[in-house]
Design an enzyme around this catalytic site. Structure first.
Site, PDB file in Angstrom:
ATOM      1  N   ASP A  49       0.830  -1.470  -0.134  1.00 35.17           N
ATOM      2  CA  ASP A  49       0.416   0.016   0.399  1.00 35.17           C
ATOM      3  C   ASP A  49       1.223   1.212  -0.115  1.00 35.17           C
ATOM      4  O   ASP A  49       2.174   1.431   0.203  1.00 35.17           O
ATOM      5  CB  ASP A  49      -1.004  -0.193   0.839  1.00 35.17           C
TER       6      ASP A  49
ATOM      7  N   ASP B  17      -0.245   5.336   0.989  1.00 41.22           N
ATOM      8  CA  ASP B  17      -0.397   6.302   1.639  1.00 41.22           C
ATOM      9  C   ASP B  17      -0.259   5.461   3.199  1.00 41.22           C
ATOM     10  O   ASP B  17      -1.051   4.716   3.715  1.00 41.22           O
ATOM     11  CB  ASP B  17      -1.678   6.667   1.863  1.00 41.22           C
TER      12      ASP B  17
ATOM     13  N   GLY C 192     -10.296   7.362  -0.653  1.00 39.69           N
ATOM     14  CA  GLY C 192      -9.941   8.106  -2.132  1.00 39.69           C
ATOM     15  C   GLY C 192     -10.451  10.071  -2.016  1.00 39.69           C
ATOM     16  O   GLY C 192     -11.329  10.032  -0.901  1.00 39.69           O
TER      17      GLY C 192
ATOM     18  N   LYS D 218      -9.320  18.182  -8.157  1.00 38.05           N
ATOM     19  CA  LYS D 218      -8.018  18.479  -9.116  1.00 38.05           C
ATOM     20  C   LYS D 218      -7.083  18.715  -8.570  1.00 38.05           C
ATOM     21  O   LYS D 218      -5.601  18.859  -8.438  1.00 38.05           O
ATOM     22  CB  LYS D 218      -9.119  18.730 -10.475  1.00 38.05           C
TER      23      LYS D 218
ATOM     24  N   LYS E  48      -6.127  19.981  -5.374  1.00 37.69           N
ATOM     25  CA  LYS E  48      -5.578  18.972  -4.442  1.00 37.69           C
ATOM     26  C   LYS E  48      -4.238  18.583  -4.729  1.00 37.69           C
ATOM     27  O   LYS E  48      -3.181  18.462  -4.325  1.00 37.69           O
ATOM     28  CB  LYS E  48      -7.124  18.115  -3.154  1.00 37.69           C
TER      29      LYS E  48
ATOM     30  N   GLU F  80      -0.284  11.311   5.404  1.00 33.57           N
ATOM     31  CA  GLU F  80      -1.691  11.669   5.565  1.00 33.57           C
ATOM     32  C   GLU F  80      -2.037  13.304   6.289  1.00 33.57           C
ATOM     33  O   GLU F  80      -1.907  14.073   5.276  1.00 33.57           O
ATOM     34  CB  GLU F  80      -3.087  11.041   5.832  1.00 33.57           C
TER      35      GLU F  80
END
Ligand code: XBP
Ligand code: MG
Length: 246
Positions: free
Chosen positions: A9, A11, A52, A80, A82, A18
């Site tokens: 994975d 993140d 997401g 977009k 971000k 995060e």
């Protein structure tokens, strides 16, 4: 056959991304749109339950009472911006790898074990991030949130990664950090190791074969669930992962 591949994975697992990465980019995007909204650390931790970034924004706008069509359009447009801002943070070196993960990837390379990525994150930033820290060519497969119809905890990303790797699922180990990620890996029929972090320490991840609070560098990884004797000098090493699929 034993350990043929490891799927990481991104993140919270490969990178500590995060709190000081995505959250900051979302807040800068709110400001760029002239919105007063800001996600503080606890609020963002709760919002992480929604996989997401675009869906997280949509969920947040709907929960604040915004009409659905407006919430959909604003989530797309804001996400977009971000994503571009998060790419800038990556280029500025603001998204570091988790301690010990680079060592494990080097060990897997030396042992001839394939590595792949399966993330909910957007390809637009995943590729530059992997290139910056590891070199994208080292990954036999890179599956992102743009490549699937269903985000984690749906197993689709892991099914795609295993198919691209071309190895038996029984010979694969997944490294994840969160409840959504462990649920997706287990639903895909894969052995999973959960390496929790500050945001996911309270997640329900005990269906993972092994749960630790880090990769064990520096210091000792604390084992919350599973056999602590599988660690090597208190760290997750190739031996640990091999033992889980033996
Ligand atoms: C974690 C996610 C991602 C990121 C934000 O992905 O849920 O949505 O929080 O990235 P992972 P985007 O599966 O790697 O833990 O805004 O690009 O979605
Ligand atoms: Mg994660």
């Amino acid at each position: 056959m034993g350990l043929a591949a490891v799927i990481f994975d991104v993140d919270g697992t490969l990178v500590d991304s995060e709190r000081d990465g995505h959250r900051v980019a979302f807040n800068h995007a709110f400001a760029a749109f002239g919105l007063e909204d800001r996600w503080d650390e606890p609020a963002y931790g709760r919002l992480l339950a929604v996989a997401g970034g675009r869906m997280r924004l949509r969920h947040y706008f709907l929960a604040s009472g915004m009409p659905e069509s407006h919430a959909d359009d604003l989530a797309v447009a804001l996400h977009k911006v971000k994503t571009r801002l998060f790419r800038d943070l990556i280029e500025d070196g603001a998204v570091p790898t988790r301690p010990g993960v680079r060592r494990l990837i080097d060990e897997l390379d030396d042992a001839g074990v394939h590595i792949a990525v399966a993330t909910t994150g957007s390809r637009a930033w995943v590729l530059p991030l992997l290139e910056q820290h590891f070199g994208t060519a080292r990954f036999a497969a890179i599956v992102t949130g743009d490549d699937v119809q269903n985000l984690k905890p749906d197993p689709e990303a892991f099914h795609l990664a295993v198919a691209a790797l071309g190895v038996p699922p029984a010979d694969v180990v997944v490294l994840e950090d969160s409840e959504n990620g462990v649920a997706a890996a287990v639903a895909a029929g894969l052995v999973c190791v959960a390496v929790t972090n500050d945001y996911t320490r309270g997640d329900h991840v005990d269906r993972a074969a092994l749960v630790t609070d880090g990769f064990g560098d520096p210091g000792i990884a604390q084992v919350r669930n599973g056999d602590a004797s599988l660690l090597v000098d208190g760290a997750i090493r190739v031996h640990t992962l091999r033992a889980l699929v033996a």
